[in-house]
Design an enzyme around this catalytic site. Structure first.
Site: not given
Length: 381
Positions: A239, A264, A328, A331, A354, A363
């Site tokens: 990120r 995150k 992003h 990414r 994640h 994805y």
């Protein structure tokens, strides 16, 4: 045959009835549970909430646990606050908001709101979202002095007002988060507004660009620093905030990994360091000689997030890409291209940081592997 211990369960809920904090006890009909509830101080039945309610006082909570110990499982997930502490990252300070010049007829966040953000170590970005949204909420109810008097109906009415005034679903969801932060975290009443509904989440696919387009963007960069920033965003799946907070010590050339600290959700993780990337970084280091952060601004602090966005957009223009490209999207492209190359989805989930595999599964809807082999019906013989 008597009902076993594991078959009995009660759930505790936070309620406010007639401006008074109450405990709600939810349970399936059971003679033993009903008999024990009658022994608690002043139990009452709430038609509105369809549960037994008692005063929310420490001694009452203690009696509930004493009465049901060994007899029923007490589900407290919606009752007791989760209390994470600042885990060593840079302490948050919201003094900027505290020291604002007061404006007439405007209600500001209570001090306890600021303190809880700081004590629990929330990010400054979260604070920047929660504070103004919560202030907009409490100013909608200017005449209400005690915020505990605001109930679920009032909040639904406020959210409806946001819908009517054309605010986005994201704005409304963030408003709910700010409101729930005050009641559930600051006032320690978890799941206080469990009947408040959120907007239906729109399922949007990740925006991805081709590897060829990204390579053109990288090749268009003659500045080695800009070239490394672009290459790292794509080759690591970082990120933007993670990239600018990378330190020299996070580059592990022995293991060919990059340590991502406090990403995150305040989680550490590792991501990939390729041979080509390492060679580029060594060239960059020899030229720029950064001291602490891998990419430093003029003052020696982290490189600016806005500058990173500008590097990406300008490289896209030089590469002849017409649509808007963001950091992003690199990414997203990293994850999609790995998936198309046969990388296990669980490994991609780990590299991206994640929490849930469901997030990574998005994805699979944009990966082209296999789809390009399907013959179009118009081309069928």
């Amino acid at each position: 045959m008597s009902q076993g211990y594991t078959d009995r369960r009660i759930t505790l809920k936070h309620l406010v009835i007639d401006h008074q904090r109450m405990v709600g006890i939810k349970f399936y009909p059971d003679k033993v549970i009903q008999a024990l509830i009658k022994q608690l101080p002043e139990p009452k039945w709430s038609e509105k909430y369809q549960m037994v309610v008692l005063k929310n006082e420490p001694e009452v909570i203690d009696q509930i646990f004493q009465k049901f110990k060994g007899i029923a499982w007490i589900d407290c997930r919606h009752f007791f606050a989760n209390r994470p502490v600042n885990n060593g990252n840079e302490a948050l300070s919201v003094d900027h908001y505290r020291k604002r010049t007061p404006q007439k007829n405007w209600k500001y966040c209570p001090e306890e709101f600021y303190q809880k953000l700081e004590i629990r170590g929330y990010s400054f970005n979260t604070a920047k979202v929660y504070i103004p949204l919560f202030e907009k909420f409490i100013n909608h109810f200017k005449s209400v002095e005690n915020l505990l008097e605001i109930n679920e109906y009032d909040i639904r009415h406020y959210l409806q007002h946001l819908v009517v005034t054309k605010h986005s679903d994201s704005y409304i969801n963030q408003s709910i988060n700010a409101i729930k932060f005050y009641y559930e975290v600051v006032k320690e009443m978890p799941n206080r507004f469990y009947t408040v509904e959120r907007p239906i989440k729109k399922e949007s696919l990740p925006k991805v660009i081709s590897k060829e387009a990204i390579l053109k963007m990288i090749e268009s960069c003659h500045n080695i620093k800009h070239r490394c920033i672009l290459s790292l965003l794509y080759s690591t799946g970082l990120r933007r905030s993670e990239l600018i907070n990378l330190k020299l010590s996070d580059i592990d050339s022995d293991r060919m990994m990059i340590m991502v600290r406090q990403g995150k959700g305040k989680k550490d993780r590792y991501t990939l360091l390729g041979n080509k990337m390492l060679k580029e970084l060594r060239t960059y280091y020899q030229y720029y000689k950064p001291k602490t952060y891998l990419f430093e601004g003029p003052d020696g602090g982290p490189y600016g997030a806005t500058s990173v966005g500008r590097i990406v957009s300008q490289a896209a223009k030089r590469a002849g890409i017409q649509k808007r490209i963001t950091p992003h999207m690199l990414r997203h492209s990293f994850a999609t291209h790995l998936l198309e190359a046969g990388t296990d989805l669980r490994h991609i989930q780990t590299l991206l940081g994640h929490n849930s595999s469901r997030t990574t599964e998005a994805y699979t809807f944009v990966a082209l592997k296999g789809l390009t082999k399907i013959q179009n019906p118009l081309d069928l013989p």
